[in-house]
Design an enzyme around this catalytic site. Sequence first.
Site, mmCIF file in Angstrom:
data_model
loop_
_atom_site.group_PDB
_atom_site.id
_atom_site.type_symbol
_atom_site.label_atom_id
_atom_site.label_comp_id
_atom_site.label_asym_id
_atom_site.label_seq_id
_atom_site.Cartn_x
_atom_site.Cartn_y
_atom_site.Cartn_z
ATOM 1 N N ARG A 48 0.671 -1.210 0.014
ATOM 2 C CA ARG A 48 0.231 0.044 0.049
ATOM 3 C C ARG A 48 0.860 1.183 0.074
ATOM 4 N NH1 ARG A 48 -5.058 -1.285 3.842
ATOM 5 N NH2 ARG A 48 -5.881 -3.146 2.622
ATOM 6 N N ASP A 158 -15.265 9.115 8.797
ATOM 7 C CA ASP A 158 -14.295 8.392 8.860
ATOM 8 C C ASP A 158 -12.902 8.643 9.146
ATOM 9 O OD1 ASP A 158 -14.052 5.153 7.417
ATOM 10 O OD2 ASP A 158 -12.374 6.052 7.286
#
Length: 289
Positions: A48, A158
């Site tokens: 990632r 979030d």
Amino acid sequence: MPSLAQKPQPDDADDHLSALDFGRIAKLIEGEAGIKLPPGKRLMVEGRLRKRMRALGQPDFASYCSFLFKQGGLERELTHLINAVTTNKTDFFREAEHFDFLVEHMVPTLLKTRERNPLLKIWSAASSTGAEAYTLAMVLDDLQARRSDFRFAILGTDISTAVLAQGRRAVYPAEMLAPVPPEMQARYLMHARRPGARREVRMVPELRRQVRFTHLNLMDQTYPFDRDVDVIFLRNVLIYFEKADQDAVVARLVDHLRPGGYIVLGHSESMIGTSLAVRQVAPAVFQKL
């Protein structure tokens, strides 16, 4: 022919985070976001971070970590780092029985004790790209069409600014909407009409107006939101937290519920913080006393 003095660029397959650097990143992410990154997650983190490294022009993990921890880059890079390593698994109508229980039990129960035509406040506390928030919007709008005695507003929060941006845009691959019932697809989804356009759909404007997205780190000590929320969804997130953090997060969220309000956890999670003034009313669903 390259000069012998040039430093060879490592192939992705040969470049890895050192144990020390992975430990630094794992400690940082747990402290900032509450998310555990055990050693078995190192390859995932590497995968990632590679895109982020390229964006910064960093040649390898050692250079990237030096930039973070020795050259003062962490302050401006932290948001991007969290966006990169946090997991954002989400689906429309995931654990669908919770939405059935919302329509059949939670909303009717809440309306019994409320003033005429109340505003129901629903909070998707780990909203990811917005699938849960828009699922809530669809089922509540559908219910409202059948009984027009309430209004609703949905908040999606979030820690990842990247997924919040996608939620605001409300555009998704068409195949992601497969779990949405056909009648709701016809009513709430717009399809791209450009020739050759990727198969994408967007939520209709009427639904988008019912959902607001904003940034929140659940590890913050306080949350700047209303304390009369009717329903909070926090599903499949606590499993990434340590027990003490699980208890603290749920306690803070329950504090934002009105008496009689509900908190919904994931089926893989048990109720955290058994000392809280709540009672279980369905699998993974708890009502504030």
